[in-house]
Write a protein that holds these residues in place. Structure first.
Motif, PDB file in Angstrom:
ATOM      1  N   SER A  53       0.650  -1.259  -0.022  1.00  0.00           N
ATOM      2  CA  SER A  53      -0.003   0.106  -0.175  1.00  0.00           C
ATOM      3  C   SER A  53       0.755   1.361  -0.031  1.00  0.00           C
ATOM      4  O   SER A  53       1.658   1.396   0.897  1.00  0.00           O
ATOM      5  N   VAL A  54       0.486   2.139  -1.074  1.00  0.00           N
ATOM      6  CA  VAL A  54       1.260   3.276  -1.103  1.00  0.00           C
ATOM      7  C   VAL A  54       0.539   4.319  -1.049  1.00  0.00           C
ATOM      8  O   VAL A  54      -0.474   4.379  -2.047  1.00  0.00           O
ATOM      9  N   ALA A  55       0.821   5.645  -0.472  1.00  0.00           N
ATOM     10  CA  ALA A  55      -0.143   6.992  -0.494  1.00  0.00           C
ATOM     11  C   ALA A  55       0.684   7.915  -1.233  1.00  0.00           C
ATOM     12  O   ALA A  55       1.955   8.130  -0.940  1.00  0.00           O
ATOM     13  N   ILE A  56       0.176   8.677  -2.025  1.00  0.00           N
ATOM     14  CA  ILE A  56       0.560   9.817  -2.769  1.00  0.00           C
ATOM     15  C   ILE A  56      -0.088  10.943  -2.378  1.00  0.00           C
ATOM     16  O   ILE A  56      -1.409  10.907  -2.375  1.00  0.00           O
ATOM     17  N   ALA A  57       0.480  12.173  -1.943  1.00  0.00           N
ATOM     18  CA  ALA A  57      -0.108  13.220  -1.352  1.00  0.00           C
ATOM     19  C   ALA A  57       0.691  14.557  -2.326  1.00  0.00           C
ATOM     20  O   ALA A  57       1.728  14.637  -2.398  1.00  0.00           O
ATOM     21  N   VAL A  58      -0.394  15.350  -2.785  1.00  0.00           N
ATOM     22  CA  VAL A  58       0.200  16.529  -3.471  1.00  0.00           C
ATOM     23  C   VAL A  58      -0.323  17.755  -2.705  1.00  0.00           C
ATOM     24  O   VAL A  58      -1.650  18.003  -2.756  1.00  0.00           O
ATOM     25  N   ALA A  59       0.451  18.666  -2.589  1.00  0.00           N
ATOM     26  CA  ALA A  59       0.238  20.093  -2.118  1.00  0.00           C
ATOM     27  C   ALA A  59       0.678  21.088  -2.904  1.00  0.00           C
ATOM     28  O   ALA A  59       1.343  21.040  -3.760  1.00  0.00           O
ATOM     29  N   ASN A  60      -0.297  22.266  -2.909  1.00  0.00           N
ATOM     30  CA  ASN A  60       0.230  23.309  -3.591  1.00  0.00           C
ATOM     31  C   ASN A  60       0.925  24.413  -2.932  1.00  0.00           C
ATOM     32  O   ASN A  60       1.701  23.924  -1.837  1.00  0.00           O
ATOM     33  N   ALA A  61       1.468  25.465  -3.540  1.00  0.00           N
ATOM     34  CA  ALA A  61       2.625  26.276  -3.034  1.00  0.00           C
ATOM     35  C   ALA A  61       2.122  26.756  -1.756  1.00  0.00           C
ATOM     36  O   ALA A  61       3.240  27.128  -0.796  1.00  0.00           O
ATOM     37  N   ALA A  62       0.887  27.024  -1.378  1.00  0.00           N
ATOM     38  CA  ALA A  62       0.485  27.280   0.144  1.00  0.00           C
ATOM     39  C   ALA A  62       0.416  26.233   1.129  1.00  0.00           C
ATOM     40  O   ALA A  62       0.255  26.528   2.170  1.00  0.00           O
ATOM     41  N   GLY A  63       0.984  24.969   0.506  1.00  0.00           N
ATOM     42  CA  GLY A  63       0.809  23.983   1.553  1.00  0.00           C
ATOM     43  C   GLY A  63      -0.457  23.211   1.683  1.00  0.00           C
ATOM     44  O   GLY A  63      -0.538  22.280   2.603  1.00  0.00           O
ATOM     45  N   THR A  64      -1.637  23.557   0.895  1.00  0.00           N
ATOM     46  CA  THR A  64      -3.068  23.054   0.901  1.00  0.00           C
ATOM     47  C   THR A  64      -2.914  21.436   0.228  1.00  0.00           C
ATOM     48  O   THR A  64      -2.405  21.580  -1.026  1.00  0.00           O
ATOM     49  N   ILE A  65      -3.404  20.683   0.604  1.00  0.00           N
ATOM     50  CA  ILE A  65      -3.432  19.269  -0.042  1.00  0.00           C
ATOM     51  C   ILE A  65      -4.646  19.494  -1.006  1.00  0.00           C
ATOM     52  O   ILE A  65      -5.643  19.650  -0.741  1.00  0.00           O
ATOM     53  N   VAL A  66      -4.227  19.375  -2.340  1.00  0.00           N
ATOM     54  CA  VAL A  66      -5.136  19.182  -3.222  1.00  0.00           C
ATOM     55  C   VAL A  66      -5.596  17.894  -3.922  1.00  0.00           C
ATOM     56  O   VAL A  66      -6.335  17.701  -4.543  1.00  0.00           O
ATOM     57  N   LYS A  67      -4.709  16.733  -3.655  1.00  0.00           N
ATOM     58  CA  LYS A  67      -4.867  15.533  -4.126  1.00  0.00           C
ATOM     59  C   LYS A  67      -3.978  14.605  -3.431  1.00  0.00           C
ATOM     60  O   LYS A  67      -2.850  14.678  -2.811  1.00  0.00           O
ATOM     61  N   ASN A  68      -4.936  13.464  -3.057  1.00  0.00           N
ATOM     62  CA  ASN A  68      -4.254  12.168  -2.356  1.00  0.00           C
ATOM     63  C   ASN A  68      -4.631  11.089  -2.823  1.00  0.00           C
ATOM     64  O   ASN A  68      -5.863  10.967  -3.587  1.00  0.00           O
ATOM     65  N   ASP A  69      -3.727   9.893  -2.756  1.00  0.00           N
ATOM     66  CA  ASP A  69      -4.409   9.032  -3.343  1.00  0.00           C
ATOM     67  C   ASP A  69      -3.559   7.643  -2.821  1.00  0.00           C
ATOM     68  O   ASP A  69      -2.453   7.755  -2.107  1.00  0.00           O
ATOM     69  N   VAL A  70      -4.234   6.428  -2.667  1.00  0.00           N
ATOM     70  CA  VAL A  70      -3.662   5.450  -2.075  1.00  0.00           C
ATOM     71  C   VAL A  70      -3.856   4.172  -3.209  1.00  0.00           C
ATOM     72  O   VAL A  70      -4.929   3.836  -3.451  1.00  0.00           O
ATOM     73  N   VAL A  71      -2.704   3.520  -3.397  1.00  0.00           N
ATOM     74  CA  VAL A  71      -2.533   2.752  -4.472  1.00  0.00           C
ATOM     75  C   VAL A  71      -1.824   1.433  -3.943  1.00  0.00           C
ATOM     76  O   VAL A  71      -1.344   1.523  -3.087  1.00  0.00           O
ATOM     77  N   THR A  72      -2.319   0.165  -4.712  1.00  0.00           N
ATOM     78  CA  THR A  72      -1.755  -1.008  -4.528  1.00  0.00           C
ATOM     79  C   THR A  72      -0.461  -1.357  -5.398  1.00  0.00           C
ATOM     80  O   THR A  72      -0.968  -1.267  -6.584  1.00  0.00           O
ATOM     81  N   ALA A  73       0.785  -1.202  -4.955  1.00  0.00           N
ATOM     82  CA  ALA A  73       1.901  -1.237  -5.920  1.00  0.00           C
ATOM     83  C   ALA A  73       2.158  -2.616  -6.500  1.00  0.00           C
ATOM     84  O   ALA A  73       1.550  -3.860  -5.776  1.00  0.00           O
TER      85      ALA A  73
END
Length: 265
Positions: free
Chosen positions: A144-164
Motif C-alpha cells: 500500500s502506497v499513498a501519494i499526497a500533492v500540495a500546492n505552493a500554499a501547503g494545501t493538500i489538493v490531491k491524495n491517492d492510495v494505490v496497491t503497488a
C-alpha cells in the motif's frame, strides 16, 4: 476488526503522506539556496579590496617613515613581494572567472538540445504540465502506497492510495483536485509513503517526470526547468525523447476513486 484496522492504517498512511507534502511546501517556500558563485565573487571582491588597502598602507608608510630610521631593505622587499602576490592572485581569479563563464556558455548551447525531451529527476516538486504529471517509485507486490500533492500554499489538493506492483510503478495525475476541479499548471509538492504490517509509515523514494522547457545556468551547476519546476542537472537521472519513452502494461489497483492511475512493471 480486520476491516477497521485496514481503514485505520489507510487513514494513517494518507495523513503521513499529507504531512510530508505540506512539509515539502513549507521547505520550498522558506528555503534560500546558497550561491557558490556569489561566494566566489565575494571572495574575489574581498581580495581586491585587501589589495587596494595594502597598497594604500604601503604608500602611506613610505610617506611617513622616519628619514633618520628608514625601513630596512629586507622588510621593504617582503612587503613588495606580498603586494605583487596579491596582485597576481586577483588577476588569476579574474581570468578563472572568465574561463568558467565561457565554459558555462558552451554548456548552455549544448544543453539547449535537451528542450522538449522528457527528464526524470529526484525532487519533491511535481511539475504539472499541460494538465498532466507523473512520478515513479519502486514497490513490492501488494504494497500500500499513498501519494499526497500540495500546492505552493501547503494545501493538500490531491491524495491517492494505490496497491503497488513489484518493480517500477508510475503514478499519473490528470491535474484535478480531490473534488474534480482542474488545477492550473505549475509546481506542486509531492510525498510518497508506505506502511508496514505494524502500522509504521516510511518514505518511499521516488522520481518525477516532466518535459524540459529550458536549461539555465545556476549558481554552481546547470539547471533543468520542467515548466515551473527547476532542478539541478545533477538531480536528473535520465533524459529521453518522447518517442522513446514507453509505459508499462500491467496496472496496479487504486483504493481511492479519482482520475489518477498507477502502472507497474
Amino acid at each position: 476488526m480486520a476491516t477497521t484496522s485496514a481503514i485505520s492504517n489507510e487513514t494513517k498512511l494518507i495523513l503521513a503522506a499529507q504531512d510530508s507534502a505540506q512539509a515539502a511546501a513549507r521547505s520550498s517556500t522558506s528555503s534560500t539556496s546558497s550561491s557558490s558563485a556569489s561566494t566566489a565573487n565575494s571572495a574575489l571582491s574581498s581580495l581586491a579590496k585587501n589589495y587596494t588597502t595594502f597598497l594604500t598602507l604601503l604608500t602611506t608608510q613610505l610617506q611617513h617613515q622616519d628619514p633618520s630610521s628608514p625601513m630596512s631593505t629586507d622588510s621593504f622587499t617582503t612587503q613588495l613581494a606580498q603586494f605583487t602576490g596579491v596582485e597576481q592572485q586577483v588577476e588569476t581569479n579574474e581570468k578563472l572567472s572568465s574561463l568558467i563563464s565561457l565554459n558555462e556558455s558552451s554548456q548552455l548551447n549544448t544543453a539547449s538540445d535537451l528542450v522538449g525531451q522528457t527528464a526524470t529527476a529526484t525532487t519533491t516538486s511535481l511539475p504539472l504540465q499541460n494538465g498532466s504529471a507523473s512520478l515513479s517509485f519502486t514497490g513490492t507486490s501488494g504494497e500500500s502506497v499513498a501519494i499526497a500533492v500540495a500546492n505552493a500554499a501547503g494545501t493538500i489538493v490531491k491524495n491517492d492510495v494505490v496497491t503497488a506492483s513489484s518493480g517500477t510503478n508510475t503514478w499519473t495525475w490528470d491535474g484535478k483536485d480531490n473534488s474534480g476541479n482542474t488545477l492550473a499548471n505549475g509546481a506542486y509538492n509531492v510525498a510518497v509513503k508506505t506502511i508496514d504490517s505494524a502500522g509504521t509509515t516510511s518514505d518511499v523514494t521516488f522520481t518525477v517526470n516532466g518535459t524540459i522547457t529550458a536549461v539555465t545556468k545556476g549558481d554552481s551547476d546547470m539547471n533543468v526547468e520542467m515548466g515551473s519546476v527547476t532542478v539541478p542537472m545533477t538531480n536528473v537521472s535520465n533524459i529521453s525523447s518522447k518517442s522513446s519513452s514507453s509505459s508499462s502494461s500491467s496496472t496496479a489497483s487504486s483504493s481511492t476513486s479519482g482520475s489518477s492511475s498507477t502502472t507497474g512493471s
